[in-house]
Design a protein around this motif. Structure first.
Motif, PDB file in Angstrom:
ATOM      1  N   THR A 248       0.856  -1.190   0.000  1.00  0.00           N
ATOM      2  CA  THR A 248       0.000   0.000   0.000  1.00  0.00           C
ATOM      3  C   THR A 248       0.893   1.240   0.000  1.00  0.00           C
ATOM      4  O   THR A 248       2.074   1.167   0.363  1.00  0.00           O
ATOM      5  N   GLY A 249       0.305   2.383  -0.379  1.00  0.00           N
ATOM      6  CA  GLY A 249       1.080   3.623  -0.378  1.00  0.00           C
ATOM      7  C   GLY A 249       1.616   3.949   1.002  1.00  0.00           C
ATOM      8  O   GLY A 249       2.789   4.287   1.167  1.00  0.00           O
ATOM      9  N   ALA A 250       0.762   3.822   2.028  1.00  0.00           N
ATOM     10  CA  ALA A 250       1.183   4.135   3.390  1.00  0.00           C
ATOM     11  C   ALA A 250       2.260   3.174   3.876  1.00  0.00           C
ATOM     12  O   ALA A 250       3.208   3.564   4.559  1.00  0.00           O
ATOM     13  N   SER A 251       2.130   1.905   3.520  1.00  0.00           N
ATOM     14  CA  SER A 251       3.105   0.908   3.951  1.00  0.00           C
ATOM     15  C   SER A 251       4.476   1.163   3.328  1.00  0.00           C
ATOM     16  O   SER A 251       5.504   1.074   4.010  1.00  0.00           O
ATOM     17  N   ILE A 252       4.504   1.499   2.062  1.00  0.00           N
ATOM     18  CA  ILE A 252       5.775   1.777   1.394  1.00  0.00           C
ATOM     19  C   ILE A 252       6.477   2.952   2.072  1.00  0.00           C
ATOM     20  O   ILE A 252       7.681   2.906   2.332  1.00  0.00           O
ATOM     21  N   ARG A 253       5.718   3.988   2.408  1.00  0.00           N
ATOM     22  CA  ARG A 253       6.317   5.142   3.094  1.00  0.00           C
ATOM     23  C   ARG A 253       6.836   4.763   4.483  1.00  0.00           C
ATOM     24  O   ARG A 253       7.944   5.130   4.870  1.00  0.00           O
ATOM     25  N   LYS A 254       6.018   4.027   5.245  1.00  0.00           N
ATOM     26  CA  LYS A 254       6.400   3.647   6.606  1.00  0.00           C
ATOM     27  C   LYS A 254       7.628   2.737   6.617  1.00  0.00           C
ATOM     28  O   LYS A 254       8.528   2.892   7.453  1.00  0.00           O
ATOM     29  N   LEU A 255       7.675   1.791   5.689  1.00  0.00           N
ATOM     30  CA  LEU A 255       8.804   0.861   5.635  1.00  0.00           C
ATOM     31  C   LEU A 255      10.086   1.590   5.229  1.00  0.00           C
ATOM     32  O   LEU A 255      11.161   1.323   5.764  1.00  0.00           O
ATOM     33  N   ASN A 256       9.957   2.513   4.272  1.00  0.00           N
ATOM     34  CA  ASN A 256      11.124   3.329   3.910  1.00  0.00           C
ATOM     35  C   ASN A 256      11.631   4.113   5.119  1.00  0.00           C
ATOM     36  O   ASN A 256      12.841   4.245   5.328  1.00  0.00           O
ATOM     37  N   GLN A 257      10.696   4.613   5.925  1.00  0.00           N
ATOM     38  CA  GLN A 257      11.065   5.373   7.116  1.00  0.00           C
ATOM     39  C   GLN A 257      11.759   4.481   8.145  1.00  0.00           C
ATOM     40  O   GLN A 257      12.720   4.904   8.798  1.00  0.00           O
ATOM     41  N   LEU A 258      11.292   3.249   8.289  1.00  0.00           N
ATOM     42  CA  LEU A 258      11.939   2.308   9.218  1.00  0.00           C
ATOM     43  C   LEU A 258      13.397   2.068   8.829  1.00  0.00           C
ATOM     44  O   LEU A 258      14.289   2.035   9.683  1.00  0.00           O
ATOM     45  N   PHE A 259      13.647   1.908   7.539  1.00  0.00           N
ATOM     46  CA  PHE A 259      15.031   1.720   7.079  1.00  0.00           C
ATOM     47  C   PHE A 259      15.849   2.978   7.332  1.00  0.00           C
ATOM     48  O   PHE A 259      16.995   2.907   7.776  1.00  0.00           O
ATOM     49  N   LYS A 260      15.259   4.128   7.029  1.00  0.00           N
ATOM     50  CA  LYS A 260      15.963   5.400   7.227  1.00  0.00           C
ATOM     51  C   LYS A 260      16.340   5.596   8.692  1.00  0.00           C
ATOM     52  O   LYS A 260      17.429   6.102   9.017  1.00  0.00           O
ATOM     53  N   GLU A 261      15.455   5.185   9.601  1.00  0.00           N
ATOM     54  CA  GLU A 261      15.699   5.343  11.037  1.00  0.00           C
ATOM     55  C   GLU A 261      16.453   4.161  11.648  1.00  0.00           C
ATOM     56  O   GLU A 261      16.603   4.079  12.861  1.00  0.00           O
ATOM     57  N   LYS A 262      16.896   3.244  10.773  1.00  0.00           N
ATOM     58  CA  LYS A 262      17.676   2.060  11.198  1.00  0.00           C
ATOM     59  C   LYS A 262      16.903   1.207  12.210  1.00  0.00           C
ATOM     60  O   LYS A 262      17.468   0.703  13.185  1.00  0.00           O
ATOM     61  N   LYS A 263      15.622   1.037  11.947  1.00  0.00           N
ATOM     62  CA  LYS A 263      14.782   0.234  12.833  1.00  0.00           C
ATOM     63  C   LYS A 263      14.477  -1.149  12.252  1.00  0.00           C
ATOM     64  O   LYS A 263      13.632  -1.877  12.776  1.00  0.00           O
ATOM     65  N   VAL A 264      15.152  -1.496  11.162  1.00  0.00           N
ATOM     66  CA  VAL A 264      15.057  -2.840  10.601  1.00  0.00           C
ATOM     67  C   VAL A 264      16.409  -3.514  10.813  1.00  0.00           C
ATOM     68  O   VAL A 264      17.432  -3.036  10.321  1.00  0.00           O
ATOM     69  N   GLN A 265      16.405  -4.597  11.575  1.00  0.00           N
ATOM     70  CA  GLN A 265      17.659  -5.310  11.829  1.00  0.00           C
ATOM     71  C   GLN A 265      17.835  -6.393  10.767  1.00  0.00           C
ATOM     72  O   GLN A 265      16.970  -7.241  10.579  1.00  0.00           O
ATOM     73  N   LYS A 266      18.970  -6.334  10.074  1.00  0.00           N
ATOM     74  CA  LYS A 266      19.256  -7.289   9.006  1.00  0.00           C
ATOM     75  C   LYS A 266      20.455  -8.140   9.388  1.00  0.00           C
ATOM     76  O   LYS A 266      21.444  -7.629   9.915  1.00  0.00           O
ATOM     77  N   VAL A 267      20.377  -9.426   9.113  1.00  0.00           N
ATOM     78  CA  VAL A 267      21.507 -10.330   9.311  1.00  0.00           C
ATOM     79  C   VAL A 267      21.780 -11.057   7.999  1.00  0.00           C
ATOM     80  O   VAL A 267      20.851 -11.576   7.361  1.00  0.00           O
ATOM     81  N   TYR A 268      23.037 -11.043   7.607  1.00  0.00           N
ATOM     82  CA  TYR A 268      23.480 -11.753   6.409  1.00  0.00           C
ATOM     83  C   TYR A 268      24.457 -12.849   6.818  1.00  0.00           C
ATOM     84  O   TYR A 268      25.087 -12.781   7.883  1.00  0.00           O
TER      85      TYR A 268
END
Length: 270
Positions: free
Chosen positions: A130-150
């Protein structure tokens, strides 16, 4: 103007999409064409005219493994050898509509990846529906609130753990690593299964950081050591897990994607 428009129209959910709309002269303010430099005082009438999308004569038939999905977002497994997005026909972005369920929400839009994985990298990819979800998820990445493990397979003897802070493209970059297993190799001396936690998201960050250490990723044709390039097996870099708070339901999400078989053939199961 460029900053204000994001979020006003569901069909233009990101800064880059809004910038494109401005450049293509699809935005008017009080009846006049708007530009990125247009200043808003408040109370203006903003109009957006989008060209009708012509239905494509071709449909990309490409099955994707979906590991989590709801009306807002989905997390899929990206295989090696396919671009996430771009001008090519064969991309993850073009394959998403055939693999995901349509959202029932009012601002539903074409599913869109919200971060990047390299062409040769496998693993988890987060997408908004959704439009709102795409914006919110982009914001989570920008604020470093998504933890990624490789996980990666690297060449040469490595420390047990550490932090790499070499700048990338003159920008700060930080990656943490932990050596999980090491095996001896006739050709490479040592091969290591390394857990990676990138704290920033620079282009090719993990590949560049490990190469700078003298421990390039197995199969890396761009940043590998001359004479040690593995041909035909791909890049041994896998996006293993994503962890974040769902921006709409508040659910704590942690999704993992098992290591590919080529990893377990070298190192065994995790």
């Amino acid at each position: 103007m460029q900053e204000y428009g994001v979020g006003v129209f569901p069909s233009v959910p990101t800064k880059s999409a809004w910038k494109k709309a401005l450049k293509k002269k699809r935005v008017k303010v009080n009846g006049h064409l708007a530009h990125t430099s247009t200043f808003l005082k408040g109370g203006e009438k903003i109009e957006l005219s989008l060209a009708e999308e012509k239905p494509s004569s071709k449909t990309l038939i490409f099955d994707l493994k979906v590991l989590f999905e709801d009306d807002y977002l989905a997390i899929i497994h990206k295989p090696a050898g396919i671009l996430v997005s771009g001008n090519s026909f064969k991309t993850i972005a073009n394959a998403l509509p055939q693999n995901l369920k349509p959202s029932h929400l009012s601002d539903a839009t074409k599913p869109q990846p919200v971060h990047r994985l390299d062409y040769a990298t496998t693993g988890l990819l987060l997408t908004g529906k959704t439009g709102a979800s795409i914006r919110k998820l982009n914001q989570l990445f920008k604020e470093k609130k998504v933890q990624k493990v490789y996980y990666a397979a690297t060449i040469g003897k490595m420390p047990l753990s550490g932090k790499i802070t070499d700048p990338i493209d003159d920008k700060p970059a930080e990656s943490h690593f932990e050596t999980i297993r090491s095996v001896s190799s006739k050709k490479y001396g040592y091969l290591n299964l390394v857990k990676l936690d990138p704290k920033t998201g620079r282009r090719h960050q993990l590949r560049k950081h490990l190469s700078t250490m003298g421990n390039p990723i197995l199969g890396d044709k761009t940043y590998g050591k001359e004479g040690f390039i593995l041909m035909g097996k791909g890049l041994y870099l896998h996006a293993y897990s994503l962890e974040f708070i769902h921006p709409f339901t508040g659910e704590h999400l942690k999704v993992t994607d098992d290591l590919p078989e080529r990893f377990t053939k070298i190192f065994g199961e995790l």
